[in-house]
Structures are given as structure tokens and as C-alpha cells.
Design an enzyme around this catalytic site. Structure first.
Site, PDB file in Angstrom:
ATOM      1  N   VAL A 129     -66.702  69.930 -10.722  1.00 16.38           N
ATOM      2  CA  VAL A 129     -67.259  71.237 -10.345  1.00 16.38           C
ATOM      3  C   VAL A 129     -68.771  71.105 -10.135  1.00 16.38           C
ATOM      4  O   VAL A 129     -69.503  70.696 -11.036  1.00 16.38           O
ATOM      5  CB  VAL A 129     -66.943  72.299 -11.424  1.00 16.38           C
ATOM      6  CG1 VAL A 129     -67.556  73.642 -11.036  1.00 16.38           C
ATOM      7  CG2 VAL A 129     -65.436  72.424 -11.626  1.00 16.38           C
ATOM      8  N   LYS A 130     -69.187  71.480  -8.918  1.00 22.25           N
ATOM      9  CA  LYS A 130     -70.610  71.340  -8.563  1.00 22.25           C
ATOM     10  C   LYS A 130     -71.303  72.669  -8.833  1.00 22.25           C
ATOM     11  O   LYS A 130     -70.896  73.720  -8.327  1.00 22.25           O
ATOM     12  CB  LYS A 130     -70.700  70.958  -7.080  1.00 22.25           C
ATOM     13  CG  LYS A 130     -71.934  70.218  -6.691  1.00 22.25           C
ATOM     14  CD  LYS A 130     -71.774  69.699  -5.259  1.00 22.25           C
ATOM     15  CE  LYS A 130     -73.004  68.957  -4.799  1.00 22.25           C
ATOM     16  NZ  LYS A 130     -72.936  68.672  -3.358  1.00 22.25           N
ATOM     17  N   VAL A 131     -72.342  72.600  -9.647  1.00 23.50           N
ATOM     18  CA  VAL A 131     -73.007  73.814 -10.136  1.00 23.50           C
ATOM     19  C   VAL A 131     -74.507  73.706  -9.852  1.00 23.50           C
ATOM     20  O   VAL A 131     -75.110  72.662 -10.147  1.00 23.50           O
ATOM     21  CB  VAL A 131     -72.790  73.953 -11.672  1.00 23.50           C
ATOM     22  CG1 VAL A 131     -73.439  75.212 -12.205  1.00 23.50           C
ATOM     23  CG2 VAL A 131     -71.306  73.909 -12.021  1.00 23.50           C
TER      24      VAL A 131
END
Ligand code: G3P
Length: 218
Positions: free
Chosen positions: A86-88
Site C-alpha cells: 500500500v502506497k501512502v
């Protein structure tokens, strides 16, 4: 050093995977839009297709910027496939979410990192990867590769496990320098990966070898 391809284009991912050197994929909302992938259902399906093409981590970026929204989107993305990371974004709620995800077995890539202090926070929060944007710093007359060097030193000082994923990598010398510095991963478009192959002396040498072979076998 791991090589990721920075694209949402399925044929480019297939082409890079066929070279045998591909370790993963990074995407972002701009890259998804470039491929015309819109709407939540289509976007989620596209991530699944990407996961089927590559044997490695696939970064999928959240759109929400509030804490609850980031958590909800991140959990949906992580459930899609075991390869999803998950890219945050590196914002306050993003940092809190990275910490939450790290406590709950969800791997993260902290994106839009432009300073060593941001990278330090990402590692403290438990990010799996940190993405410093090399090219975009160079664009504003800053030194993107110096940032990679600084993060490498800081992470080494404290033995942080967060992997340095050099992003916004625009040309072969960026990759060469990242390898010397010891970045864990580079992510780059297919054109840059292909450019690594090229050397005029290789082409000239091969032409001569093949011509000499032909002459000898007339
Ligand atoms: O991975 C980040 C990357 O997509 C940004 O690249 O070339 O738009 O700065 P660029």
C-alpha cells in the site's frame, strides 16, 4: 539491487518481466490515469492483472488523505493480492496510517519523500519501503542522489529495515549512482531499463564479429 518498473502499462510490464530482471511494479494515480484506468472497480481489477504479470511487489496508491479513508482504502488494496504494497503519501495522516498498517501486517511504500527527515519518519513509523523522488529534486536544482546517499547513511546508523526505493529515476546514470550508493530498489520506466543495455561499442563489436564470421564461412 531490485528493479521495479514504474508504470501501469500491462505490455510494458510484460516486456520488462520477459527480460528476467524485474522484481516488482510501482504505480501512482497519474500512471493509472495515463492508461485510462478510472473508477474504483476498474482500478482494483487492473492491480490484480498487474500482480498476475510479475512475481514481486506491486505498489498501489491510496487516494484518501484522511486517516480513516487511508486505512479503509489500504485494507481493500492489501486484500486484493498478497503482492500488493500500500502506497501512502508522506503527510501527517499518512504517517499515522503507515504505523497502523505496520502493526497490522500490511506492507507500505511511503511516497512523495523529498527530504532525509521525511525518510527518517517513514522508517520510524515502520514503512516497508520509502520512495525518495530523485528526478523531481533534480528538476528544481536540488540533488536527488545526495538525498539517496543521506538516507542510506541514516538508515545504516540505526539499522532501519525500511528499504530505500529510489523513484522518479529518469536515466541510466541515476541507476548507476543508486547502485553505487546502495539503494535497495530503483523504479523506472521501461525506456530507462532498456537504455541500460545500450553501448555503441557493443553494437560495433557485434557487427564486426558477425561480418568476420560471414567472411570466414563464404
Ligand atoms: O515513482 C514516482 C514516479 O512515477 C515519478 O516520476 O518522472 O513523474 O518524476 P516522475
Amino acid at each position: 539491487m531490485k528493479f521495479f518498473i514504474d508504470t501501469a502499462n500491462l505490455s510494458e510490464i510484460e516486456e520488462a518481466a520477459a527480460l528476467g530482471i524485474l522484481d516488482g511494479v510501482t504505480t501512482n494515480p497519474s500512471l493509472m490515469a495515463k492508461e485510462g484506468i478510472t473508477g474504483e472497480k476498474n482500478i482494483l481489477n487492473h492491480y490484480k492483472k498487474i500482480c498476475e504479470l510479475v512475481d514481486g511487489d506491486v505498489s498501489a496508491e491510496v487516494i484518501a488523505t484522511d486517516f480513516d479513508g487511508i486505512i479503509k482504502e489500504g485494507e481493500t488494496l492489501a486484500e486484493l493480492h498478497e503482492q500488493i504494497v500500500v502506497k501512502v503519501p508522506m503527510i501527517k495522516n499518512g504517517l499515522k496510517a503507515i504505523h497502523y498498517f505496520s502493526q497490522n501486517g500490511i506492507r507500505t511504500n511511503c511516497t512523495l519523500v523529498f527530504s532525509a527527515s521525511q525518510a527518517l519518519l517513514a522508517a520510524k513509523a515502520g514503512a516497508t519501503y520509502v520512495s525518495p523522488f530523485v528526478g523531481r529534486l533534480d528538476d528544481i536544482s536540488a540533488d536527488g542522489l545526495q538525498l539517496i546517499e543521506d538516507i542510506r547513511e541514516i538508515y545504516g546508523n540505526y539499522e532501519f529495515m525500511t528499504e530505500i526505493l529510489a523513484a522518479s529515476v529518469r536515466h541510466p546514470m541515476h541507476i548507476h549512482q543508486c547502485a553505487l550508493i546502495g539503494a535497495d530498489v530503483v523504479t523506472t520506466p521501461l525506456a530507462v531499463i532498456s537504455a541500460l543495455l545500450n553501448h555503441p561499442l557493443t553494437d560495433i563489436g557485434l557487427e564486426k564479429f558477425l561480418n568476420d564470421y560471414k567472411k570466414g564461412n563464404l
